[in-house]
Design a protein around this motif. Structure first.
Motif, PDB file in Angstrom:
ATOM      1  N   LEU A  41       0.803  -1.228   0.000  1.00  0.00           N
ATOM      2  CA  LEU A  41       0.000   0.000   0.000  1.00  0.00           C
ATOM      3  C   LEU A  41       0.829   1.268   0.000  1.00  0.00           C
ATOM      4  O   LEU A  41       0.326   2.342  -0.379  1.00  0.00           O
ATOM      5  N   LYS A  44      -0.595   4.990   0.783  1.00  0.00           N
ATOM      6  CA  LYS A  44      -1.970   5.187   0.328  1.00  0.00           C
ATOM      7  C   LYS A  44      -2.961   4.861   1.430  1.00  0.00           C
ATOM      8  O   LYS A  44      -2.941   3.787   2.007  1.00  0.00           O
ATOM      9  N   THR A  54      -8.840   1.495  -4.297  1.00  0.00           N
ATOM     10  CA  THR A  54      -7.526   1.754  -3.695  1.00  0.00           C
ATOM     11  C   THR A  54      -6.520   0.694  -4.121  1.00  0.00           C
ATOM     12  O   THR A  54      -5.370   1.009  -4.447  1.00  0.00           O
ATOM     13  N   CYS A  58      -2.856   1.029  -6.174  1.00  0.00           N
ATOM     14  CA  CYS A  58      -1.600   0.546  -5.607  1.00  0.00           C
ATOM     15  C   CYS A  58      -0.868  -0.437  -6.520  1.00  0.00           C
ATOM     16  O   CYS A  58       0.327  -0.687  -6.324  1.00  0.00           O
TER      17      CYS A  58
END
Length: 331
Positions: A41, A44, A54, A58
């Motif tokens: 991640l 983020k 999301t 990533c």
């Protein structure tokens, strides 16, 4: 067992272990054995409308672009989660779809103090997996929730988990996992939900995209229904689940879309003990001007879509029943 943090005090947020900024996100099954795939991640936060949004952002990070997948066993996830002291779970959001739940979760994600996990496919994959036994699913789900609520940034103090619509059928089991966590349930006038799905149908409103065992529906019966009437049947199942659960659970609050999103947020502020400032409400009001699932687009009210020849008797009765349970009139 590896340590995920430099200090046993998890609130330091200081990471030394390689998986600190890694998140389990996908179930993989091979020859009857269940594995979990991880993704990096970086910095983020989960501020997108959905968990998968999301994850998609990533995937372009260098750690995720090597051509290799990072895989562990399900037992690894459970084992490593024992080292995690997650932030407090403030609440769960359940919903019937197209009832404002995405915008609500977007507004709640604005403060840096709040982690909002919105419809993570990994949870659904575990719940519906047929290779895992019930005793195996429970610790795995609890471990995944710990990773979702892991403190990665200093400001983070709370986590809110928004479930898929059909997880209303799992709400009693999830309550067993989290007996003291507030549950919010969002719903809406059924004909308005059907109109929204008529323009763009969600996967649960299309027969056979999800296992019919979820909805306890017979295949022969389904084939006799129009797509819109099938959607009504799905809503009947959702509304019945809401009525059954909320009638006996004292830590559940029901919200009708007609209350208005800002009013719902202000009530959730108290119910989830979030304590938003007026400055934060100003930011939320700005977000309300945009589309819930597409922050780049402006909000537009649902247009009237003509729907004929639907039997809404049962679902409307359930809608009225839920309104009474929530101590609110339909206006």
């Amino acid at each position: 067992m590896p340590l995920l943090y430099r200090n046993s005090n998890m609130e330091t947020g200081v990471a030394t272990h390689p998986i600190f900024n890694w998140m389990p996100y996908k179930l993989i099954e091979k020859e009857g054995v269940v594995f979990v795939e991880w993704i990096y991640l970086g910095e983020k936060r989960f501020t997108d409308p959905f968990f998968d949004d999301t994850i998609a952002r990533c995937k372009s990070l260098p750690h995720n672009s090597t051509g290799y997948k990072i895989i562990s066993t399900a037992d690894n996830v459970v084992e490593w989660a024992e080292e995690i002291k997650p932030v407090q779970i403030s609440g769960f959001i359940f919903h019937v779809s197209r009832c404002g739940s995405t915008m609500v979760s977007q507004l709640l994600a604005i403060p840096a103090s709040c982690i909002v996990i919105s419809e993570a496919p990994l949870i659904d994959q575990i719940l519906r997996n047929t290779s895992l036994s019930r005793p195996e699913k429970i610790p795995l789900i609890q471990a995944v929730f710990k990773f979702f609520g892991r403190k990665r940034f200093e400001e983070e103090t709370q986590v809110i988990l928004k479930m898929d619509a059909w997880h209303l059928f799992e709400i009693k089991n999830i309550r067993n996992f989290f007996p003291d966590v507030p549950f919010a349930i969002l719903y809406r006038n059924p004909i308005e939900v059907i109109r929204s799905h008529k323009r763009l149908r969600g996967m649960h409103m299309i027969p056979e995209l999800l296992s019919q065992a979820i909805f306890a529906s017979e295949e022969i019966e389904i084939k006799k229904l129009s797509l819109d009437q099938y959607g009504v049947r799905v809503l009947e199942k959702y509304f019945q689940a809401i009525a059954d659960f909320s009638a006996v659970d004292s830590n559940t609050k029901i919200f009708d879309y007609r209350q208005g999103i800002e009013n719902i947020i202000r009530e959730l502020d108290i119910f989830f003990a979030l304590f938003h400032s007026e400055k934060m409400y100003t930011q939320m009001q700005e977000r309300l001007k945009t589309h819930s699932k597409n922050p780049e687009g402006s909000f537009q009210c649902d247009e009237e879509v003509q729907i004929n020849d639907l039997d809404l008797t049962q679902v409307n009765n359930l809608y009225q029943q839920i309104a009474l349970l929530s101590h609110r009139k339909i206006y």
